[in-house]
Scaffold this motif. Sequence first.
Motif, PDB file in Angstrom:
ATOM      1  N   LEU A   1       0.808  -1.228   0.000  1.00 43.39           N
ATOM      2  CA  LEU A   1       0.000   0.000   0.000  1.00 43.39           C
ATOM      3  C   LEU A   1       0.837   1.272   0.000  1.00 43.39           C
ATOM      4  CD1 LEU A   1      -2.783  -1.041   2.544  1.00 43.39           C
ATOM      5  CD2 LEU A   1      -2.861  -1.165   0.062  1.00 43.39           C
ATOM      6  N   GLN A   2       2.131   1.161  -0.205  1.00 41.40           N
ATOM      7  CA  GLN A   2       3.000   2.338  -0.159  1.00 41.40           C
ATOM      8  C   GLN A   2       2.606   3.372  -1.203  1.00 41.40           C
ATOM      9  OE1 GLN A   2       7.250   1.598   0.335  1.00 41.40           O
ATOM     10  NE2 GLN A   2       7.732   3.186  -1.153  1.00 41.40           N
ATOM     11  N   LYS A   3       2.098   2.897  -2.339  1.00 41.37           N
ATOM     12  CA  LYS A   3       1.743   3.815  -3.419  1.00 41.37           C
ATOM     13  C   LYS A   3       0.264   4.210  -3.397  1.00 41.37           C
ATOM     14  CE  LYS A   3       5.354   2.105  -6.536  1.00 41.37           C
ATOM     15  NZ  LYS A   3       5.646   1.542  -7.886  1.00 41.37           N
ATOM     16  N   GLU A   4      -0.466   3.719  -2.401  1.00 42.45           N
ATOM     17  CA  GLU A   4      -1.889   4.043  -2.303  1.00 42.45           C
ATOM     18  C   GLU A   4      -2.112   5.342  -1.541  1.00 42.45           C
ATOM     19  OE1 GLU A   4      -4.278   2.295  -3.797  1.00 42.45           O
ATOM     20  OE2 GLU A   4      -2.710   0.982  -4.623  1.00 42.45           O
ATOM     21  N   ASP A   5      -3.249   5.974  -1.798  1.00 42.22           N
ATOM     22  CA  ASP A   5      -3.618   7.204  -1.104  1.00 42.22           C
ATOM     23  C   ASP A   5      -4.166   6.860   0.277  1.00 42.22           C
ATOM     24  OD1 ASP A   5      -4.648   9.618  -0.212  1.00 42.22           O
ATOM     25  OD2 ASP A   5      -5.376  10.211  -2.196  1.00 42.22           O
ATOM     26  N   CYS A   6      -3.626   7.466   1.315  1.00 44.58           N
ATOM     27  CA  CYS A   6      -4.061   7.194   2.688  1.00 44.58           C
ATOM     28  C   CYS A   6      -5.558   7.473   2.866  1.00 44.58           C
ATOM     29  CB  CYS A   6      -3.265   8.040   3.679  1.00 44.58           C
ATOM     30  SG  CYS A   6      -1.480   7.733   3.647  1.00 44.58           S
ATOM     31  N   ASN A   7      -6.089   8.396   2.067  1.00 50.59           N
ATOM     32  CA  ASN A   7      -7.509   8.745   2.168  1.00 50.59           C
ATOM     33  C   ASN A   7      -8.417   7.571   1.840  1.00 50.59           C
ATOM     34  OD1 ASN A   7      -7.537  11.653   2.793  1.00 50.59           O
ATOM     35  ND2 ASN A   7      -6.426  11.844   0.863  1.00 50.59           N
ATOM     36  N   GLY A   8      -7.876   6.555   1.166  1.00 53.19           N
ATOM     37  CA  GLY A   8      -8.698   5.417   0.789  1.00 53.19           C
ATOM     38  C   GLY A   8      -9.108   4.551   1.961  1.00 53.19           C
ATOM     39  N   CYS A   9      -8.350   4.638   3.069  1.00 57.12           N
ATOM     40  CA  CYS A   9      -8.652   3.812   4.239  1.00 57.12           C
ATOM     41  C   CYS A   9      -8.781   4.614   5.530  1.00 57.12           C
ATOM     42  CB  CYS A   9      -7.565   2.753   4.437  1.00 57.12           C
ATOM     43  SG  CYS A   9      -7.483   1.502   3.147  1.00 57.12           S
ATOM     44  N   HIS A  10      -7.956   5.647   5.677  1.00 56.84           N
ATOM     45  CA  HIS A  10      -7.855   6.361   6.954  1.00 56.84           C
ATOM     46  C   HIS A  10      -8.673   7.649   6.984  1.00 56.84           C
ATOM     47  CE1 HIS A  10      -4.601   3.791   8.435  1.00 56.84           C
ATOM     48  NE2 HIS A  10      -4.109   3.829   7.211  1.00 56.84           N
ATOM     49  N   LEU A  11      -9.383   7.847   8.077  1.00 58.08           N
ATOM     50  CA  LEU A  11     -10.149   9.073   8.256  1.00 58.08           C
ATOM     51  C   LEU A  11      -9.207  10.272   8.311  1.00 58.08           C
ATOM     52  CD1 LEU A  11     -13.030  10.136   8.718  1.00 58.08           C
ATOM     53  CD2 LEU A  11     -12.637   9.920  11.177  1.00 58.08           C
ATOM     54  N   GLY A  12      -7.992  10.050   8.825  1.00 61.50           N
ATOM     55  CA  GLY A  12      -7.009  11.123   8.919  1.00 61.50           C
ATOM     56  C   GLY A  12      -6.358  11.466   7.592  1.00 61.50           C
ATOM     57  N   GLY A  13      -6.603  10.649   6.559  1.00 67.60           N
ATOM     58  CA  GLY A  13      -6.039  10.923   5.247  1.00 67.60           C
ATOM     59  C   GLY A  13      -4.528  11.035   5.268  1.00 67.60           C
TER      60      GLY A  13
ATOM     61  N   SER B   1     -14.991  -0.953   7.914  1.00 68.04           N
ATOM     62  CA  SER B   1     -14.380  -2.108   8.570  1.00 68.04           C
ATOM     63  C   SER B   1     -13.196  -2.590   7.735  1.00 68.04           C
ATOM     64  CB  SER B   1     -15.403  -3.239   8.706  1.00 68.04           C
ATOM     65  OG  SER B   1     -15.709  -3.784   7.427  1.00 68.04           O
ATOM     66  N   GLN B   2     -12.262  -3.271   8.384  1.00 71.79           N
ATOM     67  CA  GLN B   2     -11.118  -3.797   7.650  1.00 71.79           C
ATOM     68  C   GLN B   2     -11.574  -4.793   6.589  1.00 71.79           C
ATOM     69  OE1 GLN B   2      -7.657  -5.021   9.809  1.00 71.79           O
ATOM     70  NE2 GLN B   2      -8.030  -3.585  11.474  1.00 71.79           N
ATOM     71  N   GLU B   3     -12.598  -5.575   6.903  1.00 69.76           N
ATOM     72  CA  GLU B   3     -13.100  -6.552   5.940  1.00 69.76           C
ATOM     73  C   GLU B   3     -13.606  -5.867   4.679  1.00 69.76           C
ATOM     74  OE1 GLU B   3     -12.265  -8.045   9.493  1.00 69.76           O
ATOM     75  OE2 GLU B   3     -13.900  -6.586   9.293  1.00 69.76           O
ATOM     76  N   ALA B   4     -14.304  -4.739   4.842  1.00 74.03           N
ATOM     77  CA  ALA B   4     -14.816  -4.011   3.682  1.00 74.03           C
ATOM     78  C   ALA B   4     -13.679  -3.359   2.901  1.00 74.03           C
ATOM     79  CB  ALA B   4     -15.814  -2.940   4.139  1.00 74.03           C
ATOM     80  N   LEU B   5     -12.706  -2.796   3.605  1.00 73.81           N
ATOM     81  CA  LEU B   5     -11.594  -2.121   2.939  1.00 73.81           C
ATOM     82  C   LEU B   5     -10.696  -3.117   2.214  1.00 73.81           C
ATOM     83  CD1 LEU B   5     -10.651   0.463   5.718  1.00 73.81           C
ATOM     84  CD2 LEU B   5     -11.888   0.909   3.591  1.00 73.81           C
ATOM     85  N   CYS B   6     -10.366  -4.213   2.875  1.00 77.11           N
ATOM     86  CA  CYS B   6      -9.501  -5.224   2.258  1.00 77.11           C
ATOM     87  C   CYS B   6     -10.210  -5.880   1.074  1.00 77.11           C
ATOM     88  CB  CYS B   6      -9.117  -6.288   3.271  1.00 77.11           C
ATOM     89  SG  CYS B   6      -8.138  -5.659   4.653  1.00 77.11           S
ATOM     90  N   GLY B   7     -11.528  -6.012   1.205  1.00 77.65           N
ATOM     91  CA  GLY B   7     -12.306  -6.660   0.158  1.00 77.65           C
ATOM     92  C   GLY B   7     -12.339  -5.902  -1.148  1.00 77.65           C
ATOM     93  N   LYS B   8     -11.973  -4.625  -1.132  1.00 76.73           N
ATOM     94  CA  LYS B   8     -11.945  -3.861  -2.378  1.00 76.73           C
ATOM     95  C   LYS B   8     -10.917  -4.417  -3.355  1.00 76.73           C
ATOM     96  CE  LYS B   8     -13.411   0.544  -0.321  1.00 76.73           C
ATOM     97  NZ  LYS B   8     -13.010   1.954  -0.053  1.00 76.73           N
ATOM     98  N   CYS B   9      -9.811  -4.895  -2.823  1.00 77.77           N
ATOM     99  CA  CYS B   9      -8.750  -5.448  -3.674  1.00 77.77           C
ATOM    100  C   CYS B   9      -8.703  -6.968  -3.628  1.00 77.77           C
ATOM    101  CB  CYS B   9      -7.383  -4.909  -3.250  1.00 77.77           C
ATOM    102  SG  CYS B   9      -7.135  -3.159  -3.605  1.00 77.77           S
TER     103      CYS B   9
ATOM    104  N   ALA C   1     -12.282 -12.104  -3.401  1.00 74.18           N
ATOM    105  CA  ALA C   1     -12.405 -13.557  -3.299  1.00 74.18           C
ATOM    106  C   ALA C   1     -11.821 -14.054  -1.993  1.00 74.18           C
ATOM    107  CB  ALA C   1     -11.704 -14.231  -4.478  1.00 74.18           C
ATOM    108  N   ALA C   2     -10.660 -13.549  -1.646  1.00 77.55           N
ATOM    109  CA  ALA C   2      -9.983 -14.013  -0.443  1.00 77.55           C
ATOM    110  C   ALA C   2     -10.758 -13.653   0.817  1.00 77.55           C
ATOM    111  CB  ALA C   2      -8.589 -13.418  -0.379  1.00 77.55           C
ATOM    112  N   ILE C   3     -11.434 -12.515   0.792  1.00 74.08           N
ATOM    113  CA  ILE C   3     -12.222 -12.110   1.948  1.00 74.08           C
ATOM    114  C   ILE C   3     -13.327 -13.121   2.214  1.00 74.08           C
ATOM    115  CG2 ILE C   3     -13.903 -10.400   2.728  1.00 74.08           C
ATOM    116  CD1 ILE C   3     -11.108  -9.489   3.137  1.00 74.08           C
ATOM    117  N   LYS C   4     -13.874 -13.690   1.148  1.00 78.20           N
ATOM    118  CA  LYS C   4     -14.976 -14.641   1.301  1.00 78.20           C
ATOM    119  C   LYS C   4     -14.491 -16.056   1.578  1.00 78.20           C
ATOM    120  CE  LYS C   4     -18.044 -12.090  -1.814  1.00 78.20           C
ATOM    121  NZ  LYS C   4     -18.818 -12.133  -3.073  1.00 78.20           N
ATOM    122  N   VAL C   5     -13.253 -16.349   1.189  1.00 79.64           N
ATOM    123  CA  VAL C   5     -12.741 -17.713   1.313  1.00 79.64           C
ATOM    124  C   VAL C   5     -11.516 -17.705   2.207  1.00 79.64           C
ATOM    125  CG1 VAL C   5     -12.097 -19.777   0.031  1.00 79.64           C
ATOM    126  CG2 VAL C   5     -13.529 -18.063  -1.043  1.00 79.64           C
ATOM    127  N   SER C   6     -11.721 -17.393   3.466  1.00 78.80           N
ATOM    128  CA  SER C   6     -10.594 -17.301   4.372  1.00 78.80           C
ATOM    129  C   SER C   6     -11.048 -17.457   5.812  1.00 78.80           C
ATOM    130  CB  SER C   6      -9.896 -15.950   4.209  1.00 78.80           C
ATOM    131  OG  SER C   6     -10.720 -14.915   4.701  1.00 78.80           O
TER     132      SER C   6
END
Length: 263
Positions: free
Chosen positions: A35-47, A61-69, A72-77
């Motif tokens: 996530l080094q190249k990702e925008d912090c605003n995509g997950c953190h309220l503090g941006g 929730s982490q499940e919702a945020l992780c599930g964006k990328c 499949a793994a979120i559902k099968v884990s």
Amino acid sequence: MRRFGSKLFILLALAVLAAGSLLHASLTGSGQTHLQKEDCNGCHLGGRDVTPQQAGMLLGSQEALCGKCHPAAIKVSHPSGFTPKGKIPETYPLDWKGDLTCSTCHEVHGKSPGLMRGEKAGKELCFSCHDQAFFRKMRDGGASLMVGHLAGNNSVNAASMDVYTRQCMECHGNNGDPRLNTKIDRNSVARHAGGQVNHPVGVDYQKAAAYGGYRPRKTVEKKILLPGGLVSCVSCHQGYQKDHGKLVVTVEYSKLCYECHDI
């Protein structure tokens, strides 16, 4: 990851580390991190102004945020987003609500293989929280769950198989019990033990639907998992369950079939 009673892996998480100091160290350390190249605003309220102190304040929730990328793994884990009944080792931190989440096992801003916390994996990792009695109650003694997420770089004869089907075939393609054996032939047809059910896997659902007689993919994926758009073992079976291999929908009156087939 997912809630235990609703739907098995995944491999990487998108949310913040539970321990703020570890987050800060991973963000400022050397080398490429997840996530080094990702925008912090995509997950953190503090941006962009996120700090170790308020890093746990997320947009969802982490499940919702992780599930964006990793949908499949979120559902099968391993189940996630719940408060565990037993005590969890401090090595695997819970979030501010006391819930087990993606970042309990994964350093989401890390750079280690699989972003795993510590060096434990497979069966050894399972026993960090569970005892043998927990697995003894399962039909397969927990063997299906001790692989971690149902994904891996395993190989089967059919080149088009998704990683989940490949993992399933590691056991079911070479099982000592003939009642559990499943073969995938050169036409990518999964032939279950006893010849009771034969069904294609590794098939692009969208291409198949173009011929007619299938429900729209968006409608199907509300219940049926299609990793990478492909029909998979995990399209019909729930891998990461105490009742391993449980169908996602009952076959009574062919209800499972009608989730995809519109005939």
